[in-house]
Design a protein around this motif. Structure first.
Motif, PDB file in Angstrom:
ATOM      1  N   ARG A  44      18.595 -57.618   2.686  1.00 29.77           N
ATOM      2  CA  ARG A  44      19.354 -58.839   2.401  1.00 29.77           C
ATOM      3  C   ARG A  44      19.031 -59.954   3.401  1.00 29.77           C
ATOM      4  NH1 ARG A  44      25.506 -58.003   1.913  1.00 29.77           N
ATOM      5  NH2 ARG A  44      25.323 -60.115   1.079  1.00 29.77           N
ATOM      6  N   THR A  86      20.627 -52.037   0.678  1.00 31.28           N
ATOM      7  CA  THR A  86      21.459 -53.234   0.765  1.00 31.28           C
ATOM      8  C   THR A  86      22.635 -53.058   1.714  1.00 31.28           C
ATOM      9  OG1 THR A  86      22.828 -52.576  -1.117  1.00 31.28           O
ATOM     10  CG2 THR A  86      20.864 -53.882  -1.601  1.00 31.28           C
ATOM     11  N   THR A 350      18.899 -61.983  -7.748  1.00 32.88           N
ATOM     12  CA  THR A 350      17.985 -63.007  -7.243  1.00 32.88           C
ATOM     13  C   THR A 350      18.529 -64.404  -7.501  1.00 32.88           C
ATOM     14  OG1 THR A 350      16.102 -61.550  -7.651  1.00 32.88           O
ATOM     15  CG2 THR A 350      15.632 -63.888  -7.375  1.00 32.88           C
ATOM     16  N   ARG A 353      21.501 -65.147  -5.235  1.00 34.17           N
ATOM     17  CA  ARG A 353      21.053 -65.397  -3.858  1.00 34.17           C
ATOM     18  C   ARG A 353      20.523 -66.825  -3.723  1.00 34.17           C
ATOM     19  NH1 ARG A 353      17.099 -61.947  -3.614  1.00 34.17           N
ATOM     20  NH2 ARG A 353      18.517 -60.196  -3.324  1.00 34.17           N
ATOM     21  N   GLY A 357      24.393 -67.158  -2.608  1.00 34.82           N
ATOM     22  CA  GLY A 357      24.782 -65.814  -2.186  1.00 34.82           C
ATOM     23  C   GLY A 357      26.259 -65.527  -2.403  1.00 34.82           C
TER      24      GLY A 357
END
Length: 497
Positions: A44, A86, A350, A353, A357
């Motif tokens: 991350r 993660t 994705t 993010r 996020g």
């Protein structure tokens, strides 16, 4: 290992690196600062650790030699597969006093597929084999290795087993543990434990294999595995549907389960806020998004007529349109269309993010309580954290959701960062209240404080004792899963709570 020996002089550092090079060969002891930095950063990109070196052994015997050397030299070893964890489970803790004495053990050289037994339905592989390659080899042999998740292009079999990874097919095939028959493990003292059995029935004593699967590299290093293969379906029907309301997911799932039985291979729940960043990035949904949507797969065999199967499915779903359970649905007509529907789901992390996020929670709750859990937790958000934007998606079929939480636009995309700890605590309290798990498929990793707060004390005590049996010196992945040894990890500074 005591924190009093955590420091390392330059003379000792060079000596240790020379001795490691003598054992592995200089090409396989990596000291380049850039490579070490990349391997010490979690997936991350939030926790940058440090390490003495990266080690890339080529055989189980070399892994064993590394662990014997580490034990004698008071070094710690972090096993690392594709570094896709993660939860910080495969990289050094940035706050660790032991980073100067840390070796990151990468098994990428040990990546062979050693054999496939089509009659027994098994594949023997080395731990560094990439999951996607294993899936392809199974298909070439007319079989299926069903564990599938977004990082399968880089995730390695050893890491997949160490984390007991799940993915989208758990509802039909179970997690990694269920798809593995045997393993080879190198213990912390360097002994090689051979559990490479390929039988499906073995009642001869304790099942040691299952202790190592899911242990996240804290009990031993998995170096080989016997994987259990399944029959390869002839094809699948993929459907993307919008629900009339959240509770409608319960009726849809039970209808599909009654209709398809084991043919129901994947069933994903997606909230509108989770899908919106994907659409904003340029993808197009096949139907008008609703507050809650589902994506599911039904597989069929060679003896079934795909068109007849699809017609039967349409008949089974028709009453759900009539009573409002389903608002709309799109059925993929080709495999290309099916892949496009799954791309919507797989690109959520994705896209989120890129849009700022969010706070990630990997939770599971019994399926029958999942909607009630969501509803009650949302009510708490409204009163205690009205700035939250829930971006929920995941594997409803097995009760596992990625219960991710961003910030509403008026508060800015990164507002959540200042409140991460309190929101984790709120969500985890609700998970425990509903009889769920705070680490559903990604593992525990660095979230040891969460386990200490939510686990039954006796269960936690036994976990620590098990770790002490297999790794009494505490050299394997310290600060991960459970706090051991106590004198080194009194106050790990991690973001989770």
């Amino acid at each position: 290992m005591s924190s009093t020996i955590s420091t390392l002089s330059e003379e000792d550092r060079l000596r240790l690196l020379r001795e490691l090079s003598d054992r592995l060969g200089a090409d396989h002891v990596i000291t380049d600062a850039g490579e070490i930095k990349a391997a010490s950063l979690d997936s991350r990109r939030r926790r940058q650790g440090e390490a003495l070196a990266l080690l890339r052994p080529g055989t189980p015997e070399e892994v064993a030699e590394i662990l014997r050397f580490a034990s004698r030299s008071h070094l710690v070893v972090i096993p690392q597969g594709g570094n896709t964890s993660t939860v910080g489970g495969a990289t050094p803790n940035p706050e660790s006093p032991l980073n100067a004495r840390t070796l990151i053990l990468q098994l990428s050289r040990m990546n062979r597929i050693l054999g496939i037994d089509a009659v027994n339905g098994t594949m023997t592989v080395e731990a560094g084999a990439v999951l996607e390659r294993v899936q392809a080899a199974a298909r070439e042999a007319g079989k299926l290795f069903p564990v599938s998740f977004a990082a399968q292009g880089t995730a390695q079999i050893g890491g997949m087993l160490a984390a007991n990874a799940g993915g989208v097919h758990v509802v039909r095939y179970g997690m990694a543990r269920r798809n593995c028959l045997g393993i080879e493990v190198v213990l912390a003292d360097g002994r090689i434990l051979n559990l490479m059995r390929s039988v499906r029935k073995d009642n001869a004593g304790y099942d040691l294999k299952d202790l190592f699967i899911g242990s996240e590299g804290t009990l031993g290093v998995i170096t080989k595995a016997v994987l259990d293969l399944s029959a390869l379906p002839a094809g699948r029907i993929t459907v993307f549907a919008s629900l009339g309301e959240l509770r409608a997911v319960e009726k849809l799932f039970t209808t599909l389960e009654d209709f398809a039985g084991p043919s129901l291979t994947a069933f994903e729940l997606i909230s509108k806020p989770a899908l919106e960043p994907v659409i904003a990035a340029g993808r197009k949904a096949p139907i008008e998004p609703s507050d809650w949507m589902v994506l599911f797969d039904l597989s069929y065999t060679k003896r079934e007529d795909p068109e007849a199967f699809a017609e039967s499915l349409t008949d089974a779903l028709s009453p759900l349109f009539e009573d409002g359970t389903l608002a709309d649905a799109a059925i993929a007509q080709t495999e290309t269309q099916a892949e496009a529907l799954w791309t919507l789901r797989e690109e959520i992390p994705t896209a989120v993010r890129a849009s700022g996020g969010n706070i990630k929670n990997d939770i599971s709750v019994p399926r029958g309580s999942l909607c009630a859990f969501i509803e009650e937790t949302y009510v708490r958000f409204e009163t205690e954290a009205p700035w939250l934007l829930p971006m929920i998606f995941g594997h409803y079929g097995d009760g596992n959701l990625h219960f991710n939480l961003g910030s509403k636009p008026d508060f800015g995309p990164g507002y959540w960062k200042a409140h991460e700890r309190e929101i984790h605590r709120l969500v985890n309290d609700e998970v425990v209240k509903f009889g769920g798990s705070v680490a559903a498929e990604h593992g525990v990793g660095a979230k040891i404080q969460v386990l200490e707060r939510t686990k039954d004390p006796l269960e936690l005590e036994l976990m620590k004792k098990l770790r002490g049996v297999f790794d009494p010196e505490g050299i394997l992945n310290p600060g991960r899963v459970v706090r051991y040894p106590e004198d080194v990890w009194q106050n790990p500074k991690e973001a989770w709570d």
